[in-house]
Design an enzyme around this catalytic site. Structure first.
Site, PDB file in Angstrom:
ATOM      1  N   CYS A   1     -22.264 -92.756  59.219  1.00  0.00           N
ATOM      2  CA  CYS A   1     -23.187 -93.470  59.947  1.00  0.00           C
ATOM      3  C   CYS A   1     -24.187 -94.249  58.981  1.00  0.00           C
ATOM      4  O   CYS A   1     -25.009 -95.056  59.181  1.00  0.00           O
ATOM      5  CB  CYS A   1     -24.329 -92.365  60.383  1.00  0.00           C
ATOM      6  SG  CYS A   1     -23.366 -91.046  61.283  1.00  0.00           S
TER       7      CYS A   1
ATOM      8  N   TYR B   1     -50.670 -83.701  69.944  1.00  0.00           N
ATOM      9  CA  TYR B   1     -51.543 -85.135  70.186  1.00  0.00           C
ATOM     10  C   TYR B   1     -52.499 -84.957  68.667  1.00  0.00           C
ATOM     11  O   TYR B   1     -53.170 -84.205  68.778  1.00  0.00           O
ATOM     12  CB  TYR B   1     -52.120 -85.104  71.515  1.00  0.00           C
ATOM     13  CG  TYR B   1     -53.131 -86.092  71.461  1.00  0.00           C
ATOM     14  CD1 TYR B   1     -52.987 -87.532  70.967  1.00  0.00           C
ATOM     15  CD2 TYR B   1     -54.651 -85.748  71.491  1.00  0.00           C
ATOM     16  CE1 TYR B   1     -54.187 -88.307  70.931  1.00  0.00           C
ATOM     17  CE2 TYR B   1     -55.494 -86.557  71.633  1.00  0.00           C
ATOM     18  CZ  TYR B   1     -55.522 -87.958  71.151  1.00  0.00           C
ATOM     19  OH  TYR B   1     -56.419 -88.848  71.174  1.00  0.00           O
TER      20      TYR B   1
HETATM   21  P1  FAD Z   1     -14.674 -88.233  61.110  1.00  0.00           P
HETATM   22  O1  FAD Z   1     -16.130 -87.894  60.603  1.00  0.00           O
HETATM   23  O2  FAD Z   1     -14.394 -89.507  61.446  1.00  0.00           O
HETATM   24  O3  FAD Z   1     -13.411 -87.659  59.938  1.00  0.00           O
HETATM   25  C1  FAD Z   1     -12.200 -87.450  60.335  1.00  0.00           C
HETATM   26  C2  FAD Z   1     -11.516 -87.319  58.803  1.00  0.00           C
HETATM   27  O4  FAD Z   1     -10.088 -87.067  59.325  1.00  0.00           O
HETATM   28  C3  FAD Z   1     -11.204 -88.871  58.367  1.00  0.00           C
HETATM   29  O5  FAD Z   1     -11.788 -88.877  57.276  1.00  0.00           O
HETATM   30  C4  FAD Z   1      -9.984 -89.264  58.375  1.00  0.00           C
HETATM   31  O6  FAD Z   1      -9.464 -89.794  57.235  1.00  0.00           O
HETATM   32  C5  FAD Z   1      -9.194 -87.679  58.536  1.00  0.00           C
HETATM   33  N1  FAD Z   1      -7.893 -87.580  58.834  1.00  0.00           N
HETATM   34  C6  FAD Z   1      -7.549 -88.400  60.137  1.00  0.00           C
HETATM   35  N2  FAD Z   1      -6.195 -88.092  60.261  1.00  0.00           N
HETATM   36  C7  FAD Z   1      -5.770 -87.327  59.178  1.00  0.00           C
HETATM   37  C8  FAD Z   1      -4.528 -86.760  58.901  1.00  0.00           C
HETATM   38  N3  FAD Z   1      -3.569 -86.642  59.661  1.00  0.00           N
HETATM   39  N4  FAD Z   1      -4.596 -86.099  57.661  1.00  0.00           N
HETATM   40  C9  FAD Z   1      -5.508 -85.878  56.889  1.00  0.00           C
HETATM   41  N5  FAD Z   1      -6.961 -86.452  57.080  1.00  0.00           N
HETATM   42  C10 FAD Z   1      -7.022 -87.062  58.327  1.00  0.00           C
HETATM   43  N6  FAD Z   1     -22.850 -91.333  64.888  1.00  0.00           N
HETATM   44  C11 FAD Z   1     -23.829 -90.948  65.163  1.00  0.00           C
HETATM   45  O7  FAD Z   1     -24.276 -89.757  65.982  1.00  0.00           O
HETATM   46  N7  FAD Z   1     -25.045 -91.576  64.841  1.00  0.00           N
HETATM   47  C12 FAD Z   1     -24.739 -92.784  64.085  1.00  0.00           C
HETATM   48  O8  FAD Z   1     -25.507 -93.288  63.718  1.00  0.00           O
HETATM   49  C13 FAD Z   1     -23.394 -93.194  63.795  1.00  0.00           C
HETATM   50  N8  FAD Z   1     -23.029 -94.145  63.102  1.00  0.00           N
HETATM   51  C14 FAD Z   1     -21.728 -94.353  62.605  1.00  0.00           C
HETATM   52  C15 FAD Z   1     -21.673 -95.481  61.926  1.00  0.00           C
HETATM   53  C16 FAD Z   1     -20.352 -95.790  61.651  1.00  0.00           C
HETATM   54  C17 FAD Z   1     -19.807 -96.959  60.988  1.00  0.00           C
HETATM   55  C18 FAD Z   1     -18.979 -95.026  61.947  1.00  0.00           C
HETATM   56  C19 FAD Z   1     -17.684 -95.366  61.759  1.00  0.00           C
HETATM   57  C20 FAD Z   1     -19.322 -93.939  62.857  1.00  0.00           C
HETATM   58  C21 FAD Z   1     -20.896 -93.479  63.103  1.00  0.00           C
HETATM   59  N9  FAD Z   1     -20.855 -92.379  63.731  1.00  0.00           N
HETATM   60  C22 FAD Z   1     -22.431 -92.277  64.292  1.00  0.00           C
HETATM   61  C23 FAD Z   1     -20.016 -91.675  64.585  1.00  0.00           C
HETATM   62  C24 FAD Z   1     -19.692 -90.385  63.805  1.00  0.00           C
HETATM   63  O9  FAD Z   1     -19.578 -90.856  62.490  1.00  0.00           O
HETATM   64  C25 FAD Z   1     -18.770 -89.490  64.251  1.00  0.00           C
HETATM   65  O10 FAD Z   1     -18.943 -89.201  65.640  1.00  0.00           O
HETATM   66  C26 FAD Z   1     -18.110 -88.307  63.333  1.00  0.00           C
HETATM   67  O11 FAD Z   1     -18.076 -88.726  62.032  1.00  0.00           O
HETATM   68  C27 FAD Z   1     -17.060 -87.764  63.863  1.00  0.00           C
HETATM   69  O12 FAD Z   1     -16.548 -86.604  63.237  1.00  0.00           O
HETATM   70  P2  FAD Z   1     -15.113 -86.225  63.033  1.00  0.00           P
HETATM   71  O13 FAD Z   1     -15.104 -85.082  61.907  1.00  0.00           O
HETATM   72  O14 FAD Z   1     -14.530 -85.949  64.300  1.00  0.00           O
HETATM   73  O15 FAD Z   1     -14.583 -87.557  62.398  1.00  0.00           O
END
Ligand code: FAD
Length: 563
Positions: A42, A426
């Site tokens: 984020c 408030y």
């Molecule tokens: P992720 O945090 O993306 O983690 C998944 C990880 O799994 C990745 O690092 C990837 O490399 C790894 N992976 C995938 N496949 C494999 C594999 N086969 N083997 C090994 N590793 C693997 N959400 C909010 O609520 N507020 C915000 O302000 C916000 N801003 C964001 C800004 C950006 C630029 C981005 C990209 C996302 C943002 N989000 C925000 C969304 C939030 O980051 C995600 O919802 C959250 O990170 C999801 O968590 P996750 O564990 O599902 O996936």
């Protein structure tokens, strides 16, 4: 017990730490494809723009610090390439050495996240066409900007990431245009609320090419042509594709796990997949919408963290349940804040719900204390039952706090009328004795009791102009002179009692003012004199914002830009 986790960021790192806190003996191995764990997705746009100066701030933990605290084996640059539920192993590739091996597990948690959606269009994958998901993506964009010094950028996609990047690239001095097929930014907002976002974005010099379909990208003159359907192309020095995310579920698909909406992994409320001993969390899973009960995909950090904790509890023998996601979110757009929770009016109507709404423009804190600013709040509820369905707020100070109160109210199952009863903190620098959330409750309570009836901006074109109803604007003559809706005559609210004789008896009166407050008072005065009255929700302010937005979108020059 040996637990293997795929993905070491929001959901995966949370699950790993929670398992350790519950079970000091468990063996925990996390495989993370990228070079970083537990990084702040984020925060990535703000590193590009410079608000976050130190790249180290983006990585909240290192494999070493995680191991020191939790004794979790965090293996970065290790990609899980296949799941073998039948023999409870995963295939893993060490991306540094190229070596592959199989790792056994007792319990497996999948948190692979989502990938930026990459449409099959010509030019996707060109060197100057970027996506943003990981630290590596961020460093690539940052390095490109440092080396190539681009002067312009096109953002394909006007959701959270597109808007945050647009702001940050603009802060770096680039000419920025957002292009996308929908005619509004930020789909969680209804068009009437999105109009305020558009105006804010335009006021910072960002061009909006809305309602345009991107058909591909072509490198030209050291930049990129963004090819549009039936329109001249846009040209920029760089492009970022941010049209949304797609659950990263190729592994789950290949292993035969049940998939649902957008290919997301189907889980039950214990975060268990269709395969025994395999859990899944985060952006990769299908969730129940907390308000509508629909199966959906909601890619946000809060749900990913909660689900990681729940999966960990259950892996460790507990019984934790995920109640569903309601999509609460907030975004900074330069000095403005926009936030939403639950469902918006558009979506609720698509679902066939019988919807009503209130629109109000309260101050962030007491008007007499310096610095208060107006926010625009929309609360959507079901007619008759007054079930709260959702809320959207656009403004400055205090928007985040009010949306969280409304999110909590929705989660707790409060009726919209009960918002008036919330006992909220408030003091003049923070709020008003009638907090904006209470104000929404008062308005809805008035509707419920029949104290006032309302009409909406979208009803205005169909109001009769044949004299069978009275259309009345109760703002001051100066306000009326600055802009008005055709057919509405002006009697200021404070002169209304003296000028009642100018209104035809027995005719319904449709009343508007700037925000809906003075017109409400006028409605009550008129009702006291026997008139049937209707109050314009949101007032002239909202009509004007929506109308000028529509004009600007339609007036787009052929280059697809409006400023
Ligand atoms: P992720 O945090 O993306 O983690 C998944 C990880 O799994 C990745 O690092 C990837 O490399 C790894 N992976 C995938 N496949 C494999 C594999 N086969 N083997 C090994 N590793 C693997 N959400 C909010 O609520 N507020 C915000 O302000 C916000 N801003 C964001 C800004 C950006 C630029 C981005 C990209 C996302 C943002 N989000 C925000 C969304 C939030 O980051 C995600 O919802 C959250 O990170 C999801 O968590 P996750 O564990 O599902 O996936």
């Amino acid at each position: 017990m040996k637990v293997v986790i795929v993905g070491g960021v929001a959901g995966g790192a949370t699950a790993a730490a929670r398992i350790r806190r519950l079970d000091e003996e468990a063996q925990i191995v996390v495989f993370e494809r990228s070079g970083h764990i537990s990084y702040a997705n984020c925060g990535l746009p703000y590193y590009i723009g410079g608000a976050i100066g130190d790249p180290a701030a983006l990585t909240l933990q290192t494999p070493e610090s995680f191991y020191a605290r939790f004794r979790v084996d965090m293996r970065v640059l290790h990609e899980v390439t296949a799941l073998h539920p039948e023999r409870k192993t995963v295939s893993v590739k060490d991306l540094t050495t190229g070596e592959s091996f199989e790792e056994p597990y007792d319990k497996l948690i999948l948190s692979p996240g989502a990938r930026p959606t990459q449409p099959k269009l010509p030019g996707v994958g060109l060197g100057r066409v970027f996506t943003l998901r990981t630290v590596e993506d961020t460093l690539r964009i940052k390095e490109h900007i440092r080396r190539e010094r681009p002067r312009s950028a096109v953002l394909a996609g006007g959701g959270f990431i597109g808007l945050e990047l647009a702001e940050n690239l603009r802060e770096l001095g680039l000419e920025v245009t957002i292009v996308q097929r929908p005619r509004q930014l930020m789909s969680p907002f209804d068009p009437d609320m999105a109009a305020f976002l558009h105006s804010q974005v335009r006021s910072h010099g960002i061009g909006l090419a809305l309602g345009r379909t991107v058909e591909g990208f072509r490198e030209r003159e050291g930049g990129v042509d963004v090819l549009l359907k039936d329109e001249p192309s846009l040209h920029a020095d760089m492009v970022v594709l941010a049209i949304g995310v797609t659950p990263d579920t190729a592994l789950a698909r290949a292993a035969g796990l049940e998939l649902g909406v957008k290919g997301a992994i189907v889980v039950n409320d214990r975060m268990e997949t269709s395969a025994p001993h395999i859990y899944a969390v985060g952006d990769a899973v299908q969730v129940k919408h907390y308000v509508t009960g629909e199966d959906t995909v909601i890619a946000l950090a809060g749900p990913a963290n909660k689900q990681g904790r729940i999966a960990a509890d259950n892996v460790c023998g507990g019984d934790s349940r995920y109640p569903g996601s309601q999509g609460s979110s907030v975004i900074k757009i330069f000095e403005m804040t926009a936030a939403s929770t639950g469902v918006n009016e558009t979506h609720a109507r698509q679902l066939g719900l019988d919807v009503d709404k209130v629109l109000l423009s309260p101050m962030s804190h007491a008007g007499y204390y310096p610095g208060g600013q107006v926010m625009t709040m929309k609360v959507v509820f079901e007619k008759g039952t007054f079930r709260l369905l959702g809320a959207q707020i656009v403004g400055y100070e205090g928007v985040d706090k009010r949306i969280d109160v409304l999110a909590a109210a929705i989660h707790a199952g409060l009726k919209a009328t009960e918002l008036k009863d919330l006992d909220l903190a408030y003091a003049p620098p923070y709020s008003s004795a009638k907090d904006p959330v209470n104000m929404a409750g008062y308005m809805i309570d008035n509707l419920a009791r029949g104290v006032v009836k309302q009409f909406h901006a979208e009803d205005i074109p169909a109001l009769p102009r044949d004299g069978s109803v009275t259309l009345l604007d109760v703002r001051t003559p100066a306000e009326y002179g600055r802009g008005r809706v055709e057919g509405f005559r002006n009697i200021p609210v404070d002169a209304l009692r003296e000028r009642l004789g100018e209104l035809e008896a027995g005719r319904p009166v449709y009343v508007m003012c700037q925000s809906g407050l003075r017109s409400y008072i006028a409605c009550r005065i008129l009702a006291g004199h026997g008139f049937e009255t209707y109050n314009l929700s949101g007032g002239f302010r909202c009509c004007e914002a929506a109308a000028s937005d529509r004009r600007l979108i339609q007036r787009c020059a052929p280059c697809g830009m409006d400023q």
